[in-house]
Scaffold this motif. Structure first.
Motif, PDB file in Angstrom:
ATOM      1  N   GLY A 201       1.313  -1.362  -0.323  1.00 44.64           N
ATOM      2  CA  GLY A 201      -0.052  -0.034  -0.511  1.00 44.64           C
ATOM      3  C   GLY A 201       1.429   1.152  -0.319  1.00 44.64           C
ATOM      4  N   ASP A 202       1.879   1.506   0.933  1.00 39.87           N
ATOM      5  CA  ASP A 202       3.026   2.017   1.079  1.00 39.87           C
ATOM      6  C   ASP A 202       3.514   2.743  -0.216  1.00 39.87           C
ATOM      7  N   GLU A 203       4.118   1.580  -0.878  1.00 38.45           N
ATOM      8  CA  GLU A 203       4.226   2.050  -2.033  1.00 38.45           C
ATOM      9  C   GLU A 203       3.999   2.388  -3.097  1.00 38.45           C
ATOM     10  N   LYS A 204       2.635   2.394  -3.640  1.00 42.62           N
ATOM     11  CA  LYS A 204       1.208   2.780  -4.301  1.00 42.62           C
ATOM     12  C   LYS A 204       1.257   4.258  -3.783  1.00 42.62           C
ATOM     13  N   LEU A 205       1.709   4.896  -3.205  1.00 41.23           N
ATOM     14  CA  LEU A 205       1.355   6.328  -2.277  1.00 41.23           C
ATOM     15  C   LEU A 205       3.094   6.541  -2.520  1.00 41.23           C
ATOM     16  N   ALA A 206       4.188   6.237  -2.764  1.00 42.45           N
ATOM     17  CA  ALA A 206       5.202   6.762  -2.872  1.00 42.45           C
ATOM     18  C   ALA A 206       5.551   8.042  -3.508  1.00 42.45           C
ATOM     19  N   GLY A 207       6.148   8.867  -2.948  1.00 43.60           N
ATOM     20  CA  GLY A 207       6.096  10.459  -3.358  1.00 43.60           C
ATOM     21  C   GLY A 207       4.858  11.792  -3.662  1.00 43.60           C
ATOM     22  N   THR A 208       4.447  10.847  -2.346  1.00 43.70           N
ATOM     23  CA  THR A 208       2.726  11.414  -2.145  1.00 43.70           C
ATOM     24  C   THR A 208       3.148  12.274  -0.395  1.00 43.70           C
ATOM     25  N   GLY A 209       3.888  11.767  -0.321  1.00 41.52           N
ATOM     26  CA  GLY A 209       3.806  12.528   1.659  1.00 41.52           C
ATOM     27  C   GLY A 209       2.846  11.987   2.227  1.00 41.52           C
ATOM     28  N   LEU A 210       2.546  10.457   1.461  1.00 43.56           N
ATOM     29  CA  LEU A 210       1.083   9.987   1.675  1.00 43.56           C
ATOM     30  C   LEU A 210       2.024   8.479   2.374  1.00 43.56           C
ATOM     31  N   ARG A 211       1.252   8.047   3.554  1.00 42.10           N
ATOM     32  CA  ARG A 211       0.831   6.676   4.164  1.00 42.10           C
ATOM     33  C   ARG A 211      -0.172   5.603   4.142  1.00 42.10           C
ATOM     34  N   VAL A 212      -0.010   4.177   3.550  1.00 42.87           N
ATOM     35  CA  VAL A 212      -1.898   4.059   4.082  1.00 42.87           C
ATOM     36  C   VAL A 212      -2.764   4.339   5.368  1.00 42.87           C
ATOM     37  N   LEU A 280      -6.720  13.244   0.590  1.00 39.84           N
ATOM     38  CA  LEU A 280      -7.818  11.736   0.374  1.00 39.84           C
ATOM     39  C   LEU A 280      -7.829  10.963  -0.441  1.00 39.84           C
ATOM     40  N   LYS A 281      -8.658  11.786  -1.507  1.00 38.49           N
ATOM     41  CA  LYS A 281      -8.807  10.940  -2.881  1.00 38.49           C
ATOM     42  C   LYS A 281      -7.998  10.218  -2.756  1.00 38.49           C
ATOM     43  N   ARG A 282      -6.432  10.824  -3.403  1.00 32.55           N
ATOM     44  CA  ARG A 282      -5.166   9.840  -3.288  1.00 32.55           C
ATOM     45  C   ARG A 282      -5.431   8.799  -2.743  1.00 32.55           C
ATOM     46  N   VAL A 283      -5.578   8.636  -0.796  1.00 30.03           N
ATOM     47  CA  VAL A 283      -4.824   7.826  -0.618  1.00 30.03           C
ATOM     48  C   VAL A 283      -6.215   6.482  -0.526  1.00 30.03           C
ATOM     49  N   GLU A 284      -7.519   7.184  -0.773  1.00 36.34           N
ATOM     50  CA  GLU A 284      -7.901   6.800  -1.813  1.00 36.34           C
ATOM     51  C   GLU A 284      -8.375   5.224  -2.626  1.00 36.34           C
ATOM     52  N   GLU A 285      -7.348   6.357  -3.561  1.00 39.46           N
ATOM     53  CA  GLU A 285      -7.098   5.497  -4.783  1.00 39.46           C
ATOM     54  C   GLU A 285      -6.309   4.020  -4.363  1.00 39.46           C
ATOM     55  N   ALA A 286      -5.238   4.460  -3.492  1.00 35.44           N
ATOM     56  CA  ALA A 286      -4.466   3.897  -3.230  1.00 35.44           C
ATOM     57  C   ALA A 286      -5.263   2.441  -2.201  1.00 35.44           C
ATOM     58  N   VAL A 287      -5.974   2.645  -1.431  1.00 35.63           N
ATOM     59  CA  VAL A 287      -6.486   1.725  -0.735  1.00 35.63           C
ATOM     60  C   VAL A 287      -7.289   0.607  -1.666  1.00 35.63           C
ATOM     61  N   GLY A 288      -8.571   1.531  -2.009  1.00 36.52           N
ATOM     62  CA  GLY A 288      -8.938   0.419  -3.035  1.00 36.52           C
ATOM     63  C   GLY A 288      -8.024  -0.798  -4.413  1.00 36.52           C
ATOM     64  N   VAL A 289      -6.860   0.104  -4.825  1.00 37.10           N
ATOM     65  CA  VAL A 289      -5.992  -0.723  -5.371  1.00 37.10           C
ATOM     66  C   VAL A 289      -5.989  -2.019  -4.708  1.00 37.10           C
ATOM     67  N   ALA A 325     -17.439  -7.137  10.841  1.00 38.19           N
ATOM     68  CA  ALA A 325     -16.380  -7.698   8.794  1.00 38.19           C
ATOM     69  C   ALA A 325     -17.177  -8.316   8.770  1.00 38.19           C
ATOM     70  N   ALA A 326     -18.233  -9.382   9.173  1.00 36.63           N
ATOM     71  CA  ALA A 326     -18.513 -10.178   8.198  1.00 36.63           C
ATOM     72  C   ALA A 326     -19.712  -9.870   7.892  1.00 36.63           C
ATOM     73  N   THR A 327     -20.384  -8.613   7.673  1.00 35.86           N
ATOM     74  CA  THR A 327     -21.563  -7.607   6.836  1.00 35.86           C
ATOM     75  C   THR A 327     -21.002  -6.600   6.471  1.00 35.86           C
ATOM     76  N   THR A 328     -20.010  -5.872   6.713  1.00 38.64           N
ATOM     77  CA  THR A 328     -19.278  -4.685   5.515  1.00 38.64           C
ATOM     78  C   THR A 328     -18.570  -5.076   4.726  1.00 38.64           C
ATOM     79  N   ARG A 329     -19.457  -4.618   3.110  1.00 39.28           N
ATOM     80  CA  ARG A 329     -18.378  -4.600   1.891  1.00 39.28           C
ATOM     81  C   ARG A 329     -17.882  -3.363   1.638  1.00 39.28           C
ATOM     82  N   ARG A 330     -16.789  -3.641   1.199  1.00 37.01           N
ATOM     83  CA  ARG A 330     -16.340  -2.047   0.622  1.00 37.01           C
ATOM     84  C   ARG A 330     -17.319  -1.959  -0.633  1.00 37.01           C
ATOM     85  N   ASP A 331     -17.269  -0.643  -1.030  1.00 40.74           N
ATOM     86  CA  ASP A 331     -18.344  -0.331  -2.251  1.00 40.74           C
ATOM     87  C   ASP A 331     -17.249   0.064  -3.113  1.00 40.74           C
TER      88      ASP A 331
END
Length: 331
Positions: A201-212, A280-289, A325-331
């Motif tokens: 996850g952190d590799e997907k955010l490299a260079g953005t100053g963000l972490r997962v 937030l949009k950037r980290v959302e995209e990375a977390v989604g991927v 955990a059993a009922t929640t689904r990712r959007d």
């Protein structure tokens, strides 16, 4: 900046084996301290659908229940891996086991000092070291395996007996193919799977100053509006110092502003800046991927199954975790 380990006599080990970045070494210590600062509490609904988040919570719970320091776990992993034969490259073994390179140096030094591992130059590549298990090392492995089995039984007591091997199978799928047969035991599999997903996850955010790890506070602040830091800590179920560290990082990055609480002017409140919403949009995209890649690694139905099992493990410390955990689904 790099750190190069100096050998006795003034020589240095080659960059292919022991050179590490200062950021890599410091980042490992900071992340481990943060994970151990997580506290019991209800899981945030916005995060409970992510296997990576649940895995981090389980890892923190297991670490808090550990009988010894994390170094002991790493030492056992190395010894256990060497039961299959000599390893031609110390660096390769570190990468297979997901151990930070500078930490691996210390692990092998301690094992060699205790006479459990022998380290010799690789005649085919003088920059590399061959690792061999000694008789003392084999005895330590046997004792370690008994201790690991006893600890895993305590940590997985919330699961039915048939669920434990299934959990281990799913966790192993999250490891690199070369490591899947090297890591044994639920506790070790949880740790290695967590570390790998965090790195991916952190590799997907490299260079953005963000972490997962920034996704949680940013997403909660986006939905909660101005929020006191104490409330943010409660909703994230992490300690005050850990929350302060996260908030300081986000404030320094211009993503969060410390203003006044509109409901109590005596208190400060945290609010996302315009940059914070963009980030937030950037980290959302990375977390989604990352979540999509995780689901692919787990195979059909594996994501839901692993989420449910991790929720059961979190149940004693996090009310409603199994159901969430059993009922929640990712959007």
């Amino acid at each position: 900046m790099t750190i190069v380990r100096v050998e006795p006599g003034g020589g240095t080990r080659g960059p292919d084996t022991e050179t590490v970045t200062l950021t890599e070494a410091v980042g490992e210590a900071v992340t481990e301290a943060e994970e151990r600062a997580e506290v019991p509490g209800a899981l945030p609904e916005a995060l409970a659908g992510f296997v990576g988040y649940l895995l981090r919570r389980v890892f923190a719970r297991f670490a808090a229940s550990s009988d010894g320091p994390e170094d002991d776990s790493r030492e056992f992993l190395v010894l256990d891996a060497l039961t299959g034969g000599d390893w031609a490259s110390q660096l390769d073994l570190a990468e297979r086991l997901g151990i930070n390179r500078t930490l691996m140096v210390g692990v092998v030094d301690r094992l060699e000092g205790r006479g459990q591992v022998r380290r010799t130059r690789n005649p085919d590549n003088r920059r590399q070291y061959i690792l061999s298990l000694t008789d003392e090392g084999r005895s330590a492995v046997e004792a370690g395996r008994r201790a690991v089995a006893e600890r895993d039984a305590r940590l997985t007591a919330a699961l039915a007996p048939e669920q434990v091997p299934r959990l281990n199978t799913l966790l192993a799928r999250l490891l690199p193919p070369g490591a899947q047969d090297l890591v044994r035991g639920t506790g070790h599999l949880v740790a290695q799977a967590h570390h790998r997903l965090r790195r991916l996850g952190d590799e997907k955010l490299a260079g953005t100053g963000l972490r997962v790890r920034h996704y949680g506070p940013l997403s909660l602040l986006a939905t909660s509006g101005p929020c006191p830091q104490q409330r943010l800590a409660q909703e994230l179920a992490i300690s005050g110092p850990a929350t302060s560290q996260l908030v300081d990082e986000l404030v320094a990055g211009g993503m969060v502003h410390r203003g006044r609480d509109p409901h109590d002017r005596r208190r400060h409140a945290l609010e996302l800046t315009e940059l914070g919403h963009t980030q937030l949009k950037r980290v959302e995209e990375a977390v989604g991927v990352l979540a999509a890649e995780t689901a692919e690694l787990l195979g059909p139905g594996g994501e839901d199954e692993l989420r449910a099992l991790l929720g059961r493990l979190l149940g004693p410390a996090h009310p409603g975790a199994a159901e969430a955990a059993a009922t929640t689904r990712r959007d």
